[in-house]
Design a protein around this motif. Structure first.
Motif, PDB file in Angstrom:
ATOM      1  N   VAL A  51      49.726  42.611  38.130  1.00 13.14           N
ATOM      2  CA  VAL A  51      49.112  42.132  39.371  1.00 13.14           C
ATOM      3  C   VAL A  51      50.108  41.267  40.133  1.00 13.14           C
ATOM      4  O   VAL A  51      50.769  40.404  39.546  1.00 13.14           O
ATOM      5  N   LEU A  52      50.182  41.489  41.423  1.00  6.05           N
ATOM      6  CA  LEU A  52      51.043  40.680  42.272  1.00  6.05           C
ATOM      7  C   LEU A  52      50.198  39.752  43.134  1.00  6.05           C
ATOM      8  O   LEU A  52      49.385  40.203  43.935  1.00  6.05           O
ATOM      9  N   ASN A  53      50.389  38.470  42.949  1.00 10.09           N
ATOM     10  CA  ASN A  53      49.861  37.453  43.850  1.00 10.09           C
ATOM     11  C   ASN A  53      51.053  36.924  44.627  1.00 10.09           C
ATOM     12  O   ASN A  53      51.875  36.172  44.091  1.00 10.09           O
ATOM     13  N   CYS A  54      51.185  37.348  45.867  1.00  9.59           N
ATOM     14  CA  CYS A  54      52.375  37.011  46.650  1.00  9.59           C
ATOM     15  C   CYS A  54      52.585  35.501  46.784  1.00  9.59           C
ATOM     16  O   CYS A  54      53.719  35.024  46.832  1.00  9.59           O
ATOM     17  N   GLN A  55      51.499  34.761  46.844  1.00 10.51           N
ATOM     18  CA  GLN A  55      51.630  33.312  46.965  1.00 10.51           C
ATOM     19  C   GLN A  55      52.282  32.717  45.728  1.00 10.51           C
ATOM     20  O   GLN A  55      53.130  31.833  45.823  1.00 10.51           O
ATOM     21  N   GLN A  56      51.911  33.222  44.552  1.00 15.99           N
ATOM     22  CA  GLN A  56      52.529  32.749  43.322  1.00 15.99           C
ATOM     23  C   GLN A  56      53.940  33.289  43.152  1.00 15.99           C
ATOM     24  O   GLN A  56      54.732  32.737  42.390  1.00 15.99           O
ATOM     25  N   ALA A  57      54.243  34.370  43.861  1.00 16.05           N
ATOM     26  CA  ALA A  57      55.577  34.963  43.778  1.00 16.05           C
ATOM     27  C   ALA A  57      56.534  34.349  44.791  1.00 16.05           C
ATOM     28  O   ALA A  57      57.666  34.812  44.937  1.00 16.05           O
ATOM     29  N   GLY A  58      56.097  33.335  45.499  1.00 17.64           N
ATOM     30  CA  GLY A  58      56.974  32.639  46.421  1.00 17.64           C
ATOM     31  C   GLY A  58      56.944  33.139  47.840  1.00 17.64           C
ATOM     32  O   GLY A  58      57.732  32.703  48.684  1.00 17.64           O
ATOM     33  N   PHE A  59      56.019  34.079  48.156  1.00 14.82           N
ATOM     34  CA  PHE A  59      55.900  34.582  49.523  1.00 14.82           C
ATOM     35  C   PHE A  59      54.508  34.288  50.060  1.00 14.82           C
ATOM     36  O   PHE A  59      53.502  34.542  49.401  1.00 14.82           O
ATOM     37  N   SER A  60      54.451  33.749  51.234  1.00 15.57           N
ATOM     38  CA  SER A  60      53.170  33.539  51.901  1.00 15.57           C
ATOM     39  C   SER A  60      53.436  33.420  53.398  1.00 15.57           C
ATOM     40  O   SER A  60      54.576  33.266  53.832  1.00 15.57           O
ATOM     41  N   TYR A  61      52.383  33.504  54.185  1.00 16.52           N
ATOM     42  CA  TYR A  61      52.530  33.304  55.620  1.00 16.52           C
ATOM     43  C   TYR A  61      51.374  32.457  56.125  1.00 16.52           C
ATOM     44  O   TYR A  61      50.283  32.466  55.564  1.00 16.52           O
ATOM     45  N   ASP A  62      51.643  31.691  57.183  1.00 17.63           N
ATOM     46  CA  ASP A  62      50.621  30.797  57.711  1.00 17.63           C
ATOM     47  C   ASP A  62      49.998  31.403  58.959  1.00 17.63           C
ATOM     48  O   ASP A  62      50.336  32.515  59.364  1.00 17.63           O
ATOM     49  N   HIS A  63      49.075  30.671  59.571  1.00 15.81           N
ATOM     50  CA  HIS A  63      48.354  31.219  60.718  1.00 15.81           C
ATOM     51  C   HIS A  63      49.247  31.392  61.933  1.00 15.81           C
ATOM     52  O   HIS A  63      48.883  32.083  62.885  1.00 15.81           O
ATOM     53  N   PHE A  64      50.441  30.793  61.921  1.00 17.77           N
ATOM     54  CA  PHE A  64      51.370  30.994  63.034  1.00 17.77           C
ATOM     55  C   PHE A  64      52.050  32.360  62.964  1.00 17.77           C
ATOM     56  O   PHE A  64      52.645  32.803  63.942  1.00 17.77           O
ATOM     57  N   SER A  65      51.965  33.018  61.810  1.00 20.94           N
ATOM     58  CA  SER A  65      52.621  34.315  61.622  1.00 20.94           C
ATOM     59  C   SER A  65      51.710  35.496  61.923  1.00 20.94           C
ATOM     60  O   SER A  65      52.135  36.640  61.829  1.00 20.94           O
ATOM     61  N   VAL A  66      50.460  35.220  62.276  1.00 18.45           N
ATOM     62  CA  VAL A  66      49.504  36.297  62.535  1.00 18.45           C
ATOM     63  C   VAL A  66      48.903  36.133  63.921  1.00 18.45           C
ATOM     64  O   VAL A  66      48.747  35.023  64.426  1.00 18.45           O
ATOM     65  N   LYS A  67      48.562  37.266  64.536  1.00 17.99           N
ATOM     66  CA  LYS A  67      48.028  37.228  65.892  1.00 17.99           C
ATOM     67  C   LYS A  67      46.511  37.104  65.925  1.00 17.99           C
ATOM     68  O   LYS A  67      45.950  36.597  66.892  1.00 17.99           O
ATOM     69  N   ASP A  68      45.864  37.616  64.889  1.00 22.03           N
ATOM     70  CA  ASP A  68      44.411  37.678  64.915  1.00 22.03           C
ATOM     71  C   ASP A  68      43.767  37.027  63.696  1.00 22.03           C
ATOM     72  O   ASP A  68      42.591  37.237  63.431  1.00 22.03           O
ATOM     73  N   MET A 103      62.507  35.747  37.901  1.00 23.88           N
ATOM     74  CA  MET A 103      61.776  35.081  36.827  1.00 23.88           C
ATOM     75  C   MET A 103      60.340  35.562  36.830  1.00 23.88           C
ATOM     76  O   MET A 103      59.732  35.698  37.874  1.00 23.88           O
ATOM     77  N   ALA A 104      59.763  35.769  35.698  1.00 25.64           N
ATOM     78  CA  ALA A 104      58.374  36.217  35.603  1.00 25.64           C
ATOM     79  C   ALA A 104      57.537  35.156  34.942  1.00 25.64           C
ATOM     80  O   ALA A 104      57.955  34.511  33.989  1.00 25.64           O
ATOM     81  N   HIS A 105      56.337  34.943  35.461  1.00 26.01           N
ATOM     82  CA  HIS A 105      55.385  34.033  34.874  1.00 26.01           C
ATOM     83  C   HIS A 105      54.285  34.836  34.209  1.00 26.01           C
ATOM     84  O   HIS A 105      53.903  35.903  34.678  1.00 26.01           O
ATOM     85  N   THR A 106      53.758  34.345  33.102  1.00 17.72           N
ATOM     86  CA  THR A 106      52.682  35.024  32.406  1.00 17.72           C
ATOM     87  C   THR A 106      51.392  34.268  32.605  1.00 17.72           C
ATOM     88  O   THR A 106      51.307  33.075  32.332  1.00 17.72           O
ATOM     89  N   LEU A 107      50.393  34.954  33.148  1.00 16.81           N
ATOM     90  CA  LEU A 107      49.102  34.352  33.402  1.00 16.81           C
ATOM     91  C   LEU A 107      48.058  35.068  32.568  1.00 16.81           C
ATOM     92  O   LEU A 107      48.171  36.251  32.299  1.00 16.81           O
ATOM     93  N   SER A 108      47.031  34.363  32.171  1.00 18.32           N
ATOM     94  CA  SER A 108      45.984  34.994  31.371  1.00 18.32           C
ATOM     95  C   SER A 108      44.635  34.463  31.797  1.00 18.32           C
ATOM     96  O   SER A 108      44.440  33.257  31.919  1.00 18.32           O
ATOM     97  N   PHE A 109      43.693  35.359  32.085  1.00 17.68           N
ATOM     98  CA  PHE A 109      42.316  34.996  32.366  1.00 17.68           C
ATOM     99  C   PHE A 109      41.467  35.462  31.200  1.00 17.68           C
ATOM    100  O   PHE A 109      41.755  36.472  30.562  1.00 17.68           O
ATOM    101  N   HIS A 110      40.392  34.753  30.894  1.00 14.47           N
ATOM    102  CA  HIS A 110      39.540  35.125  29.787  1.00 14.47           C
ATOM    103  C   HIS A 110      38.526  36.167  30.257  1.00 14.47           C
ATOM    104  O   HIS A 110      37.677  35.898  31.081  1.00 14.47           O
ATOM    105  N   THR A 111      38.628  37.364  29.711  1.00 11.18           N
ATOM    106  CA  THR A 111      37.755  38.464  30.123  1.00 11.18           C
ATOM    107  C   THR A 111      37.083  39.113  28.925  1.00 11.18           C
ATOM    108  O   THR A 111      36.600  40.218  29.008  1.00 11.18           O
ATOM    109  N   GLY A 112      37.091  38.424  27.777  1.00 11.71           N
ATOM    110  CA  GLY A 112      36.473  39.008  26.599  1.00 11.71           C
ATOM    111  C   GLY A 112      37.518  39.526  25.621  1.00 11.71           C
ATOM    112  O   GLY A 112      37.328  39.502  24.421  1.00 11.71           O
ATOM    113  N   HIS A 113      38.660  39.993  26.117  1.00 17.42           N
ATOM    114  CA  HIS A 113      39.764  40.420  25.267  1.00 17.42           C
ATOM    115  C   HIS A 113      41.050  40.125  26.037  1.00 17.42           C
ATOM    116  O   HIS A 113      41.615  40.980  26.687  1.00 17.42           O
TER     117      HIS A 113
END
Length: 288
Positions: A191-208, A1-11
């Protein structure tokens, strides 16, 4: 499924952000193989694309997973640990401007089909350049890439989560994601925002605080590949009506010079900034 997002940038334009759809066996439902098998895919990124996990370089990194998934070679020669959109290589970073200068001299780039730009987290973590200047550098270098290869299809990957407690920037991750999205959107770049695409990771998934492990890199690559498949027929860049991005605050240019801007005007001579006196050369506009 695709979501359509729009930011106002003048056009206003629209771009697609993917929600990943995969079978239980981990394979995509989309027929990606026939499209990508003869495509030349390039990645320009930072340590997340190099495959650093916080302690070592992983052989099974995100570009390798992407290459295996689409059955096509991925050129990752211009991804570097510490890479930023803004900054200067003299400061031991790999800024996009100096990197693009090398890319456009590479004869193979003229035949590249797809370019993934995956940068921004190091600007957030380690640079005090203002967010408008980061936008300007991204915009300028996308134009340079287009000039070198007008047929290139660019896809933007927004920076992922950062759990570092101390950051040099004066903006938040969400603000940076929106700012970069506006630049990409002005060109019609998906543009891919992984968090909006259903993928993310928390601080337990990273070492540093920044770099994920191999398993997380694999999940990340799955999301990126699905995004590439969804946007595989995206048109080349639209450069007809670019937005004006305004720099306000400190910036470090490609020569490593520290400058200060107010509404895109670089200050000169003696200036009081945050109760401290600074002198900026009238010719170079650089801090002395």
């Amino acid at each position: 499924m695709a979501h359509t997002l729009s930011f106002h940038t003048g056009h206003p334009k629209k771009y697609r952000v993917l929600t990943a759809v995969r079978k239980k066996n981990g394979q995509s439902n989309l027929p990606r193989l026939l499209y990508f098998q003869n495509k030349k895919v390039w990645i320009v990124g930072d340590s997340l694309m190099v495959g650093w996990d916080g302690t070592k370089l992983l052989k099974k990194n995100c570009p390798k997973f992407i290459s295996q998934d689409i059955h096509s070679r991925v050129n990752n020669d211009y991804s570097f640990s510490g890479a930023q959109i803004s900054g200067n290589q003299q400061m031991r970073t790999f800024d996009l401007t100096n990197n693009v200068s090398k890319i456009i001299l590479d004869p193979q780039f003229q035949s590249a089909d797809i370019l993934l730009l995956s940068l921004g987290v190091n600007d957030l973590n380690y640079s005090d350049n203002n967010i408008g200047y980061v936008q300007q550098r991204l915009q300028t270098n996308i134009m340079r890439l287009y000039s070198a290869n007008p047929n290139i299809k660019i896809m933007g990957l927004l920076p992922f989560a950062s759990y570092l407690k101390a950051k040099s920037s004066h903006y938040r991750l969400a603000e940076l994601q929106i700012a970069l999205s506006k630049v990409y959107q002005s060109f019609g770049i998906p543009v891919l925002n992984c968090q909006q695409a259903g993928f993310s990771y928390d601080h337990f998934s990273v070492k540093d605080g920044v770099h994920p492990n191999s398993m997380t890199y694999k999940l990340m690559s799955n999301t990126i590949v699905d995004f590439m498949v969804l946007n595989r027929f995206v048109m080349p860049l639209d450069i007809s009506n670019q937005s004006l991005f305004v720099s306000n605050g400190w910036q470090t240019n490609e020569q490593g010079q520290r400058q200060y801007a107010k509404n895109n005007i670089l200050l000169t001579d003696w200036q009081i900034i945050d109760q401290t006196a600074y002198y900026f050369d009238p010719i170079t506009k650089a801090l002395k």
